[in-house]
Design a protein around this motif. Structure first.
Motif, PDB file in Angstrom:
ATOM      1  N   THR A  17       0.864  -1.188   0.000  1.00 20.76           N
ATOM      2  CA  THR A  17       0.000   0.000   0.000  1.00 20.76           C
ATOM      3  C   THR A  17       0.896   1.231   0.000  1.00 20.76           C
ATOM      4  O   THR A  17       2.010   1.182   0.521  1.00 20.76           O
ATOM      5  N   ASP A  18       0.407   2.330  -0.558  1.00 21.80           N
ATOM      6  CA  ASP A  18       1.180   3.577  -0.453  1.00 21.80           C
ATOM      7  C   ASP A  18       0.707   4.387   0.756  1.00 21.80           C
ATOM      8  O   ASP A  18       1.247   5.436   1.044  1.00 21.80           O
ATOM      9  N   ARG A  19      -0.336   3.884   1.438  1.00 20.50           N
ATOM     10  CA  ARG A  19      -0.907   4.631   2.565  1.00 20.50           C
ATOM     11  C   ARG A  19      -0.151   4.381   3.854  1.00 20.50           C
ATOM     12  O   ARG A  19       0.495   3.347   4.012  1.00 20.50           O
ATOM     13  N   CYS A  20      -0.285   5.300   4.783  1.00 21.68           N
ATOM     14  CA  CYS A  20       0.403   5.146   6.054  1.00 21.68           C
ATOM     15  C   CYS A  20      -0.369   5.889   7.129  1.00 21.68           C
ATOM     16  O   CYS A  20      -1.053   6.873   6.839  1.00 21.68           O
ATOM     17  N   ASP A  21      -0.246   5.416   8.355  1.00 24.60           N
ATOM     18  CA  ASP A  21      -0.907   6.099   9.469  1.00 24.60           C
ATOM     19  C   ASP A  21       0.010   7.140  10.108  1.00 24.60           C
ATOM     20  O   ASP A  21      -0.391   7.824  11.044  1.00 24.60           O
ATOM     21  N   LEU A  22       1.258   7.257   9.618  1.00 24.87           N
ATOM     22  CA  LEU A  22       2.164   8.311  10.092  1.00 24.87           C
ATOM     23  C   LEU A  22       2.573   9.182   8.899  1.00 24.87           C
ATOM     24  O   LEU A  22       2.263   8.852   7.750  1.00 24.87           O
ATOM     25  N   ARG A  23       3.259  10.264   9.170  1.00 18.61           N
ATOM     26  CA  ARG A  23       3.755  11.141   8.096  1.00 18.61           C
ATOM     27  C   ARG A  23       5.183  11.573   8.429  1.00 18.61           C
ATOM     28  O   ARG A  23       5.439  12.759   8.638  1.00 18.61           O
ATOM     29  N   VAL A  25       8.558  13.131   8.512  1.00 20.68           N
ATOM     30  CA  VAL A  25       8.787  14.365   7.752  1.00 20.68           C
ATOM     31  C   VAL A  25       9.743  14.173   6.573  1.00 20.68           C
ATOM     32  O   VAL A  25       9.618  14.846   5.566  1.00 20.68           O
ATOM     33  N   TYR A  26      10.711  13.233   6.695  1.00 17.74           N
ATOM     34  CA  TYR A  26      11.654  13.047   5.585  1.00 17.74           C
ATOM     35  C   TYR A  26      11.072  12.135   4.512  1.00 17.74           C
ATOM     36  O   TYR A  26      11.641  11.967   3.450  1.00 17.74           O
ATOM     37  N   CYS A  27       9.947  11.482   4.830  1.00 18.00           N
ATOM     38  CA  CYS A  27       9.373  10.496   3.911  1.00 18.00           C
ATOM     39  C   CYS A  27       8.192  11.055   3.145  1.00 18.00           C
ATOM     40  O   CYS A  27       8.089  10.885   1.933  1.00 18.00           O
ATOM     41  N   MET A  28       7.284  11.724   3.844  1.00 17.39           N
ATOM     42  CA  MET A  28       6.040  12.166   3.207  1.00 17.39           C
ATOM     43  C   MET A  28       5.778  13.639   3.483  1.00 17.39           C
ATOM     44  O   MET A  28       6.160  14.161   4.523  1.00 17.39           O
ATOM     45  N   ALA A  29       5.054  14.264   2.552  1.00 16.65           N
ATOM     46  CA  ALA A  29       4.509  15.587   2.819  1.00 16.65           C
ATOM     47  C   ALA A  29       3.285  15.383   3.720  1.00 16.65           C
ATOM     48  O   ALA A  29       2.729  14.286   3.768  1.00 16.65           O
ATOM     49  N   GLU A  30       2.891  16.432   4.437  1.00 14.10           N
ATOM     50  CA  GLU A  30       1.760  16.278   5.354  1.00 14.10           C
ATOM     51  C   GLU A  30       0.465  16.001   4.585  1.00 14.10           C
ATOM     52  O   GLU A  30      -0.373  15.202   4.992  1.00 14.10           O
TER      53      GLU A  30
END
Ligand code: SAM
Ligand code: SF4
Length: 328
Positions: A17-23, A25-30
Motif C-alpha cells: 500500500t502507499d498509505r500510512c498512518d504516520l507522516r 517528515v523526511y518520507c512524506m509531505a503532510e
C-alpha cells in the motif's frame, strides 16, 4: 534471473500500500495524495505476482509500504505467502513502523515470518511525535515488545538526521542491544519532495561511526543479509550495528533486489525512475503465467548498473517518487 551486469535477482520488496498512518517528515509531505483504491492490486493479484517471481528464482520477499500493516486484510496475504516458504521461498519478512504490530505479531510468527524490521528514529516520545507529525511512541514500543515475545527477531532501523536524533545513537544502541535487537542506521536519501530540507538534515554515518567508536567496541563482521548494510558486532551488548550509506558508499555492485509497488509497477533500482508495468500482463487473460514471467524477465534485463543519488540534489531530487511508493 541474472541481470545484464551478472547480478542474480533473488530478493523482491513488495509495497502492499502507499498509505500510512504516520507522516514521517523526511518520507512524506503532510498533505500526501494517495492512490485511488481502483489502481491498487488486490491481495490475490499481489500473491499471484509474487508467485511468478518465486517461480523465476526469487528466494526472499519483504512486505513494505507505506505501512504494510494498515492495508485491510494484509494478514491473508502474509499467510498465503508464508505457505510458499519451503516451496521456492526461503524467507518472508516485513518492514513496519510498528504501530499495528502489537495486534499482528503473533499472526506474523504463525505465518512463518521470522525477522522483521521496525523503523524507529528516536526513543524520545516528543521527538517521535514531531518526526512522524502525530505518532505515539508507546504504541510502537508495545508492538516491538510484542514481536519479541512472539519470537520474531527484530531489527530497528533509524534514519540518522542531523539535529534530530544525532545525540541518541549511544542510547539507542544500548536499548536495542539490551533487548537483543540489531540496530541499523540509514543515511537519508533524496526521494520525492517533502517540506523539510534534507540537505540540512543529512548526517554522514562515517562521522556517526567515529563518535560511536569512542564508547563501543565495534568489530567489523562479514555478517550480511545480502543487503547494503555493513555490520559490526557490538562487544558490549552482543547485538549488531548496521550502517547503510547509499550516499557516501555505493553498494550497487552486489545489488540482488527489485521493488514492486502496490499498482504492479516494478522498479529495478531504488535510485532510478525506470520502471516496468506488470499490472497489464498480470490482468491480460490471453497471456497466462508464461506471458507474465516473460514480462518480468524483460524488466530484469533493464536493471541499471547503479543509482544516481547525490545529496547536493536533495532540493531537486533526481528521483521524484517518495520512499513510500517503493517502501525503501
Ligand atoms: N512504513 C514502514 C516503515 O516506516 O518502516 C515501511 C515503509 S518506509 C518508506 C521504509 C523505510 O524507509 C523506513 O525505515 C523509513 O525510515 C525509510 N525512509 C523513508 N524515507 C526515507 C528517505 N528519504 N531516506 C532514507 N530513508 C527513508
Ligand atoms: Fe509511513 Fe514509513 Fe514513510 Fe514513516 S517512513 S511516513 S511510517 S511509510
Amino acid at each position: 534471473m541474472i541481470d545484464p551486469f551478472g547480478r542474480s535477482v533473488t530478493y523482491l520488496r513488495v509495497s502492499v500500500t502507499d498509505r500510512c498512518d504516520l507522516r514521517c517528515v523526511y518520507c512524506m509531505a503532510e498533505d500526501m495524495t494517495f492512490l485511488p483504491k481502483s489502481e491498487v492490486l488486490s491481495l490475490e493479484e499481489l500473491d499471484r505476482l509474487c508467485g511468478a517471481f518465486i517461480a523465476l528464482g526469487v528466494r526472499k520477499l519483504r512486505l513494505t509500504g507505506g505501512e504494510p500493516l494498515v492495508r485491510r486484510g494484509v494478514m491473508s496475504l502474509v499467510e498465503s505467502l508464508g505457505a510458499r516458504i519451503g516451496h521456492g521461498l526461503d524467507e518472508l519478512t516485513l518492514t513496519t513502523n510498528g504501530t499495528q504490530l502489537a495486534k499482528h505479531a503473533e499472526g506474523l510468527a504463525k505465518a512463518g515470518v521470522r525477522r522483521i524490521n521496525v523503523s524507529l528514529d528516536t526513543l524520545d516520545a516528543a521527538r517521535f511525535t514531531a518526526a512522524t507529525r502525530w505518532g505515539d511512541i508507546a504504541k510502537v514500543l508495545d508492538g516491538i515488545y510484542a514481536a519479541k515475545a512472539a519470537g520474531l527477531h527484530v531489527k530497528i532501523n533509524a534514519v540518522a538526521l542531523k539535529g534530530v536524533n544525532e545525540d541518541e545513537f549511544d542510547r539507542m544502541l544500548e536499548w536495542a542491544g539490551g533487548h537483543g535487537f540489531d540496530l541499523c542506521l540509514i543515511e537519508t536519501m533524496p526521494l520525492g519532495e517533502v517540506s523539510e530540507d534534507r540537505t540540512d538534515q543529512f548526517l554522514s554515518l562515517g562521522e556517526v561511526k567515529r563518535r560511536l567508536d569512542r564508547r563501543w567496541t565495534l568489530a567489523p563482521t562479514s555478517f550480511t543479509t545480502g543487503g547494503p548494510a555493513r555490520y559490526f558486532d557490538v562487544a558490549e551488548t552482543g547485538a549488531r550495528l548496521g550502517l547503510i550509506t547509499p550516499l557516501t558508499h555505493n553498494f550497487c555492485e552486489s545489488c540482488n533486489r527489485v521493488r514492486l509497488t502496490c499498482t504492479g509497477t516494478l522498479y529495478m533500482c531504488l535510485g532510478q525512475d525506470d520502471a516496468a508495468d506488470l499490472r497489464a500482463p498480470l490482468r491480460d487473460p490471453t497471456l497466462g503465467e508464461a506471458g507474465l514471467q516473460d514480462a518480468i524477465r524483460a524488466a530484469i534485463a533493464r536493471k541499471p548498473k547503479g543509482h544516481d543519488f547525490v545529496i547536493e540534489r536533495a532540493r531537486d531530487p533526481a528521483v521524484r517518487r517518495h520512499m513510500s511508493v517503493t517502501g525503501g
